[in-house]
Design an enzyme around this catalytic site. Structure first.
Site: not given
Ligand SMILES: NC(=O)c1ccc[n+]([C@@H]2O[C@H](COP(=O)([O-])OP(=O)(O)OC[C@H]3O[C@@H](n4cnc5c(N)ncnc54)[C@H](OP(=O)(O)O)[C@@H]3O)[C@@H](O)[C@H]2O)c1
Length: 280
Positions: A169, A156
């Site tokens: 985080y 991130s």
């Molecule tokens: N969105 C942003 O602005 C952003 C920015 C920078 C970095 N990121 C990074 O990008 C990645 C994806 O983010 P996102 O925004 O797409 O998040 P999201 O929509 O919340 O999706 C998170 C994913 O991780 C899975 N997950 C969560 N907790 C888990 C656990 N304990 N065990 C196994 N799987 C788990 C969820 O699956 P289930 O809930 O179905 O289990 C879901 O598939 C993350 O690492 C986040 O830190 C996101």
């Protein structure tokens, strides 16, 4: 005739994407399938992965769903080994699953570190950091067998900027960048490339707390030079690049995809910023 665009193809590659039930991980799984990968996708429940499996299969590739909570000891290594077994090996591993601190209802918990409950800190460390270490350890023997191995950690911009109110985080995301660099060097002569992707504000469930609240969204976007949120599809191109032969000489890199958020302008750009709705 082969063209430079063919460098982005991954025909016949075997990929694992964690956290692929929605958001960035789901889009990455579909994009890898479009490039020619068979894909193992993971999340906590199989039901949540149905749509991703369907989307991958619609692109003519094999999809295998595996369920497991990465916050539980031993689960990550089991999932990696099961993924390698399901596809007969692994060439591309995208470790995307990640969490922010959560409140009792599962919503994002924004709190200064001194007020963050210890349990919330522990969960973020175990899902984001411990599982990352476990995944890299478990993936190593499988990737070492591949002739086109690429490991990508979804970090991130919080890794480079910090994130007050999301300190735990940000610390885990910085650790992922550091780990990607260490492993890139350590595994280079084994033919395994390791990189990180650092998205900025991207429209997913994780960021709904801000994107769906107009004053908060407006405030946050005022700090993004491009002035808008990223779509999940705008993150997948960077992952595909790092996974593919187009990046065959790229390792130990943290690719920032943030609309300019992490570029300090020292106020010179002069973008108007509304009053902060987050200030207490
Ligand atoms: N969105 C942003 O602005 C952003 C920015 C920078 C970095 N990121 C990074 O990008 C990645 C994806 O983010 P996102 O925004 O797409 O998040 P999201 O929509 O919340 O999706 C998170 C994913 O991780 C899975 N997950 C969560 N907790 C888990 C656990 N304990 N065990 C196994 N799987 C788990 C969820 O699956 P289930 O809930 O179905 O289990 C879901 O598939 C993350 O690492 C986040 O830190 C996101």
């Amino acid at each position: 005739m082969a063209t430079s665009l063919d460098l982005f193809r991954l025909d016949g590659a075997r990929a694992l994407v964690t956290g692929a039930s929605r958001g960035i991980g789901k889009a990455v799984a579909v994009s890898l399938a479009e490039a020619g990968c068979d894909v193992v996708v993971t999340a906590r429940t199989l039901g949540a992965l149905e749509e991703t499996v369907r989307d991958v299969e619609e692109r003519g590739r094999k999809a295998v769903a595996l369920a497991g909570d990465l916050g539980e000891a031993g689960v990550t290594a089991r999932l990696v080994d099961a993924a390698a077994q399901a596809l007969g090996g692994l060439d591309v591993v995208v470790h995307n699953a990640g969490v922010t601190p959560a409140d009792a209802d599962g919503g994002m918990l924004l709190a200064p570190l001194q007020e963050l409950p210890e349990a919330a800190w522990d969960t973020v460390m175990s899902v984001n950091l411990d599982a990352t270490g476990a995944l890299c350890r478990a993936a190593h023997p499988h990737l070492a067998e591949s002739s086109r191995a690429s490991l990508i950690l979804m970090s991130s911009t919080a890794a480079v900027l910090g994130a007050p109110l999301l300190d735990s985080y940000a610390a885990t995301k910085a650790a992922q960048v550091s780990l990607a660099k260490s492993l890139a060097v350590g595994w280079a002569r084994q033919g395994i490339r390791v990189n990180a992707v650092c998205p900025g504000w991207t429209l997913t469930d994780m960021t709904a707390f801000a994107s769906e609240v107009a004053p908060v969204s407006e405030w946050l976007m005022a700090h993004v030079p491009m002035g808008r949120w990223a779509s999940v599809e705008e993150i997948t191109g960077s992952v595909l690049f790092l996974a593919s032969p187009a990046a065959s000489y790229v390792t130990g890199h943290a690719l920032i995809v943030d609309g300019g958020l992490s570029v300090p302008d020292g106020g010179l750009a002069g973008y108007a910023k509304p009053p902060s709705p987050l200030a207490s």
